[in-house]
Every structure is written in structure tokens, then in C-alpha cells.
Design a protein around this motif. Structure first.
Motif, PDB file in Angstrom:
ATOM      1  N   GLN A  62     -52.935 -10.564 107.064  1.00  0.00           N
ATOM      2  CA  GLN A  62     -52.515  -9.280 107.611  1.00  0.00           C
ATOM      3  C   GLN A  62     -51.087  -8.928 107.209  1.00  0.00           C
ATOM      4  N   MET A  63     -50.198  -9.916 107.216  1.00  0.00           N
ATOM      5  CA  MET A  63     -48.821  -9.630 106.842  1.00  0.00           C
ATOM      6  C   MET A  63     -48.697  -9.347 105.342  1.00  0.00           C
ATOM      7  N   ALA A  64     -49.531  -9.984 104.525  1.00  0.00           N
ATOM      8  CA  ALA A  64     -49.551  -9.662 103.098  1.00  0.00           C
ATOM      9  C   ALA A  64     -50.024  -8.228 102.895  1.00  0.00           C
ATOM     10  N   HIS A  65     -51.010  -7.815 103.688  1.00  0.00           N
ATOM     11  CA  HIS A  65     -51.499  -6.435 103.622  1.00  0.00           C
ATOM     12  C   HIS A  65     -50.404  -5.462 104.035  1.00  0.00           C
ATOM     13  N   LEU A  66     -49.693  -5.784 105.108  1.00  0.00           N
ATOM     14  CA  LEU A  66     -48.630  -4.913 105.606  1.00  0.00           C
ATOM     15  C   LEU A  66     -47.527  -4.735 104.563  1.00  0.00           C
ATOM     16  N   LEU A  67     -47.046  -5.852 104.004  1.00  0.00           N
ATOM     17  CA  LEU A  67     -45.995  -5.744 102.998  1.00  0.00           C
ATOM     18  C   LEU A  67     -46.523  -5.099 101.721  1.00  0.00           C
ATOM     19  N   GLY A  68     -47.821  -5.292 101.455  1.00  0.00           N
ATOM     20  CA  GLY A  68     -48.420  -4.635 100.304  1.00  0.00           C
ATOM     21  C   GLY A  68     -48.396  -3.122 100.435  1.00  0.00           C
ATOM     22  N   ILE A  69     -48.582  -2.621 101.649  1.00  0.00           N
ATOM     23  CA  ILE A  69     -48.486  -1.178 101.896  1.00  0.00           C
ATOM     24  C   ILE A  69     -47.079  -0.683 101.571  1.00  0.00           C
ATOM     25  N   LEU A  70     -46.078  -1.404 102.059  1.00  0.00           N
ATOM     26  CA  LEU A  70     -44.692  -1.004 101.800  1.00  0.00           C
ATOM     27  C   LEU A  70     -44.367  -1.094 100.308  1.00  0.00           C
ATOM     28  N   GLU A  71     -44.852  -2.153  99.652  1.00  0.00           N
ATOM     29  CA  GLU A  71     -44.612  -2.308  98.215  1.00  0.00           C
ATOM     30  C   GLU A  71     -45.255  -1.174  97.421  1.00  0.00           C
ATOM     31  N   SER A  72     -46.458  -0.774  97.832  1.00  0.00           N
ATOM     32  CA  SER A  72     -47.147   0.311  97.134  1.00  0.00           C
ATOM     33  C   SER A  72     -46.369   1.615  97.245  1.00  0.00           C
ATOM     34  N   ILE A  73     -45.898   1.924  98.463  1.00  0.00           N
ATOM     35  CA  ILE A  73     -45.124   3.152  98.650  1.00  0.00           C
ATOM     36  C   ILE A  73     -43.812   3.069  97.879  1.00  0.00           C
ATOM     37  N   ALA A  74     -43.166   1.899  97.909  1.00  0.00           N
ATOM     38  CA  ALA A  74     -41.916   1.716  97.171  1.00  0.00           C
ATOM     39  C   ALA A  74     -42.132   1.923  95.678  1.00  0.00           C
ATOM     40  N   SER A  75     -43.239   1.425  95.157  1.00  0.00           N
ATOM     41  CA  SER A  75     -43.530   1.572  93.730  1.00  0.00           C
ATOM     42  C   SER A  75     -43.810   3.022  93.363  1.00  0.00           C
ATOM     43  N   GLN A  76     -44.508   3.729  94.239  1.00  0.00           N
ATOM     44  CA  GLN A  76     -44.851   5.125  93.961  1.00  0.00           C
ATOM     45  C   GLN A  76     -43.641   6.043  94.015  1.00  0.00           C
ATOM     46  N   THR A  77     -42.698   5.728  94.887  1.00  0.00           N
ATOM     47  CA  THR A  77     -41.577   6.635  95.135  1.00  0.00           C
ATOM     48  C   THR A  77     -40.257   6.167  94.531  1.00  0.00           C
ATOM     49  N   GLY A  78     -40.144   4.862  94.212  1.00  0.00           N
ATOM     50  CA  GLY A  78     -38.867   4.304  93.777  1.00  0.00           C
ATOM     51  C   GLY A  78     -37.913   4.058  94.921  1.00  0.00           C
TER      52      GLY A  78
END
Length: 288
Positions: A163-179
Motif C-alpha cells: 500500500q505504501m509503495a502504491h501511495l508513493l507511486g501516485i506521488l511519483e507519477s504526478i511528480a513525473s507528469q508535472t515536474g
């Protein structure tokens, strides 16, 4: 799989890459990082310091944060009521010039989300698409987004690595999309807080994934009696000081530890130990 980046090895070998863009030293733009400390030690105030420095270039720690580039900042506080945030921001304003205040007004957004359903994962670890889309929109055109605290942005099991990998994955995805860089605030575990190991990388509460998957981690700890004795501080002044240090830094050398002083209203400034007994200090108060 969409958005996969295949590296051009020839270009990598032959072309000098541009300098890395750090929000603060060691914390890359577009990365996910953590600020870890025990409750009540001042991490929300340190987050405000980072937000001010990133949005205006003005550093309340006299340059110790090392911010070199500025941009828009969004501070999302899901823990405190608007009245509490108002008191903190008012106290903060007393340490800033009118010009810096105006820069903050133009480039920094502070939002209270207390009581709102801003969780990114439900109690089963399922993604809340509505909240994820909302956070994606909040992150657009921002240099830094601060989440205070991580626990308020999910309903999952912090001890679950999946679950925590999923949570940080969400943040990483948004960070990658937006910079945009994401800095989440998080608490230390009970063992680290009890044993005085709050400055270590493993001090973070919950699954080790929160440490392993974050690319940067800083820790804030209160001054111990031993540290006060070494610095020549009287015991009654010890509780006014906290230590900011980097415990994980994947893209640069760790920063040197920084001592900060807790002023009236909780505002953090660079500590001055030049005259430890009669130092020019403002009495710390929990009246914020």
C-alpha cells in the motif's frame, strides 16, 4: 506501457547533461521526499520555512536551506484548522519584510484540508481517482507541493509495503507528469523517538518503503541533554532548539546538520551559539 522513457545511450555518452535542478540541496525537482520528525518538534514550521525560501528566495535560516532557484509553492495542510494556520502565518509574517510578504502572496498558496476527503488511498489500498486527479491539478505549474502530514492523505495501512509503495507511486507519477517536487511530512516511529534516534534514516514510522522509495529524506529532532552540554547551552534553553539534517540523499552529498531556534509563535530561525548563555533569543511559546 505509456510514458516509458528509453534512454539514448549514444547521446548520454557524448553530450554533457545539464546541471541537476535541486529545490533544496539533495532534493531534486520532480522527486518525492520526506521530512520526518516526532510530533510537536516543529516540522510544519520547517515546511513553512522551505515554502518561503522556495517561493521568494528569502531564507529565514540565513541561507542554511541552500535554495538557489524559486518558483510557485502549494502547501496543503490536512491536519490543522484554518484558525490554527492563520495564527502560524501571522507569526511568520512578523519575521518577513513587506516585499517578501508580497512575493509570498503572489507565489505561494496555503490550503487547509482538515475534515475533507483528500485521501489518495482507501482503507483497502484502493486508489481514490477523484483525489488523485485533484492533486494532479494542484501540482500543475508548481515547483513544490508540501503535504502535511502524509497520514492525512491516505486511509491505508502504513505498515503495508504494498500500500505504501502504491501511495508513493501516485506521488511519483504526478511528480513525473508535472515536474513538481513533493515533500511529505511524516512522524518518527516510537522506538526512534524513545531512543533518541530520530535523525536516522530508519526513524520513519511505518513500512520501510516510505524510506526506500522516497529519493530524499530530512529529519528534525529536538536537542538532547548531551548535545546541549556539548554546545554549552543551559538546560532551560535546550527545548528551544531543533536539529535539521539529511538522512537520505540519492542525488547529492548529504547536507551538514543545521541547528534552528524556535522563536515566539514557533517560527524557526538559524540558531546562534556564539553566546550560548546570553544569546539574543525570543521566548518560545506554544501559543500558536
Amino acid at each position: 506501457m505509456e510514458n516509458v522513457v528509453t534512454m539514448d545511450l549514444s547521446n548520454c555518452f557524448e553530450t554533457e547533461p545539464p546541471p541537476l535542478d535541486f529545490v533544496i540541496p539533495g532534493f531534486l525537482s520532480g522527486d518525492v521526499g520526506a521530512l520526518v520528525s516526532p510530533g510537536g518538534s516543529g516540522k510544519s514550521f520547517l515546511a513553512l520555512n522551505i515554502a518561503v525560501a522556495t517561493s521568494t528566495g528569502h531564507d529565514l535560516t540565513s541561507g542554511a536551506l541552500g535554495v538557489t532557484s524559486t518558483g510557485k509553492v502549494t502547501y496543503l495542510n490536512a491536519e490543522d484548522a484554518p484558525d490554527a494556520l492563520r495564527r502560524r502565518l501571522h507569526a511568520l509574517g512578523q519575521f518577513l519584510s513587506p516585499d517578501v510578504r508580497n512575493e509570498m502572496i503572489e507565489h505561494m498558496t496555503v490550503k487547509s484540508l482538515r475534515g475533507l476527503n483528500c485521501w489518495l488511498l482507501d482503507e483497502t489500498g484502493k486508489e481514490n481517482a477523484k483525489a488523485v486527479d485533484w492533486l494532479l491539478n494542484e501540482a500543475k505549474d508548481q515547483r513544490l507541493v508540501i503535504l502535511d502530514t502524509l497520514r492525512r492523505f491516505h486511509l491505508g495501512d502504513e505498515n503495508s509495503s504494498g500500500q505504501m509503495a502504491h501511495l508513493l507511486g501516485i506521488l511519483e507519477s504526478i511528480a513525473s507528469q508535472t515536474g513538481t517536487a513533493f515533500l511529505f511530512l511524516h512522524h518518527t516511529n516510537k522506538s526512534a523517538a524513545t531512543n533518541g534516534n530520530g535523525g536516522e534514516q530508519g526513524a520513519s514510522r511505518g513500512s520501510s518503503v516510505l524510506v526506500d522509495n522516497a529519493r530524499y529524506q530530512a529529519n528534525l529532532t529536538t536537542m538532547t541533554p548531551q548535545e546541549a552540554q556539548k554546545l554549552g547551552l543551559q538546560e532551560e534553553r535546550r527545548r528551544w532548539h531543533v536539529k535539521f539534517q539529511t538522512s537520505k540523499c540519492n542525488n547529492a552529498e548529504p547536507n551538514e546538520e543545521i541547528w534552528l531556534f524556535r522563536n515566539t509563535g514557533g517560527i524557526l530561525t538559524r540558531a546562534d551559539f556564539g553566546n550560548a548563555v546570553n544569546s539574543n533569543v525570543r521566548r518560545f511559546s506554544r501559543g500558536y
